[in-house]
Write a protein that holds these residues in place. Sequence first.
Motif, mmCIF file in Angstrom:
data_model
loop_
_atom_site.group_PDB
_atom_site.id
_atom_site.type_symbol
_atom_site.label_atom_id
_atom_site.label_comp_id
_atom_site.label_asym_id
_atom_site.label_seq_id
_atom_site.Cartn_x
_atom_site.Cartn_y
_atom_site.Cartn_z
ATOM 1 N N ASN A 18 1.662 5.655 -2.150
ATOM 2 C CA ASN A 18 1.553 4.481 -1.266
ATOM 3 C C ASN A 18 0.101 4.115 -0.997
ATOM 4 O O ASN A 18 -0.271 2.937 -0.989
ATOM 5 C CB ASN A 18 2.280 4.726 0.059
ATOM 6 C CG ASN A 18 3.778 4.728 -0.112
ATOM 7 O OD1 ASN A 18 4.307 4.185 -1.075
ATOM 8 N ND2 ASN A 18 4.476 5.370 0.816
ATOM 9 N N GLU A 19 -0.718 5.117 -0.781
ATOM 10 C CA GLU A 19 -2.130 4.882 -0.489
ATOM 11 C C GLU A 19 -2.857 4.287 -1.710
ATOM 12 O O GLU A 19 -3.646 3.348 -1.579
ATOM 13 C CB GLU A 19 -2.769 6.204 -0.065
ATOM 14 C CG GLU A 19 -4.097 6.062 0.599
ATOM 15 C CD GLU A 19 -4.646 7.407 1.069
ATOM 16 O OE1 GLU A 19 -5.738 7.369 1.653
ATOM 17 O OE2 GLU A 19 -4.015 8.467 0.852
ATOM 18 N N TYR A 21 -1.416 2.584 -4.095
ATOM 19 C CA TYR A 21 -0.872 1.238 -4.275
ATOM 20 C C TYR A 21 -1.538 0.252 -3.314
ATOM 21 O O TYR A 21 -1.931 -0.846 -3.721
ATOM 22 C CB TYR A 21 0.645 1.255 -4.070
ATOM 23 C CG TYR A 21 1.256 -0.117 -4.098
ATOM 24 C CD1 TYR A 21 1.428 -0.797 -5.307
ATOM 25 C CD2 TYR A 21 1.640 -0.755 -2.927
ATOM 26 C CE1 TYR A 21 1.972 -2.065 -5.333
ATOM 27 C CE2 TYR A 21 2.183 -2.018 -2.950
ATOM 28 C CZ TYR A 21 2.351 -2.668 -4.154
ATOM 29 O OH TYR A 21 2.880 -3.933 -4.175
ATOM 30 N N ARG A 22 -1.658 0.606 -2.041
ATOM 31 C CA ARG A 22 -2.297 -0.297 -1.065
ATOM 32 C C ARG A 22 -3.736 -0.596 -1.465
ATOM 33 O O ARG A 22 -4.203 -1.731 -1.349
ATOM 34 C CB ARG A 22 -2.233 0.295 0.343
ATOM 35 C CG ARG A 22 -0.869 0.199 0.988
ATOM 36 C CD ARG A 22 -0.903 0.538 2.464
ATOM 37 N NE ARG A 22 -1.483 1.833 2.759
ATOM 38 C CZ ARG A 22 -0.829 2.980 2.790
ATOM 39 N NH1 ARG A 22 0.472 2.991 2.541
ATOM 40 N NH2 ARG A 22 -1.444 4.106 3.092
#
Length: 196
Positions: A18-19, A21-22
């Motif tokens: 997630n990190e 991707y962000r």
Amino acid sequence: MTPYPAPEPTQWLARYGNELYRYALARVGGADAAEELVQATLLRALQALGKFRGEASERTWLFAILKRQVLDYYHRQAHRPEVSLAELAPEGPTEADFFEEGNGHWRAAQAPTSWQTADGALEQAELQAALHRCQERLPARHGAVFALRFVEELPAEEICRELSLSAANYWVIVHRAKLQLRRCLEQHGLGRRTRS
């Protein structure tokens, strides 16, 4: 200094997906491109696993690979065929209408107004969304230069080296990107419109 523990590739996606991707999404503005960059990062990390020396954390190492993937992404984007400013707006104003000839700064009458008056998270989110939409409309090379300069905050010399640009070409692209973004943002109701 004690080396960091060996990477655990089976945990990368759960721990850092997630990190990563962000981070990628904030730099390229498109979900598909961000996902591809994360996938390319994880693949590259797997290929380079034997070279991990434990001098940095697994997370730091993955982000270093992702940053390189973002640079490579913009390098590829920059080498796509370009559309000239005249083709985009053949009858519209030129750069000379907006920028000082000697220093390339905005002309006083054309300088954008501050958008710092936007109060509240919703207005900031709308501004960011409009900026991303406008950035996606830039020609590939303009978008690459804009993102590397104003999102990644790389120095001009490094951008020129990465994208094989001359300094003069770099500054022309920066000016054109600013002008195109300004036009687009004004179409979304942001900033100052050209005075008649």
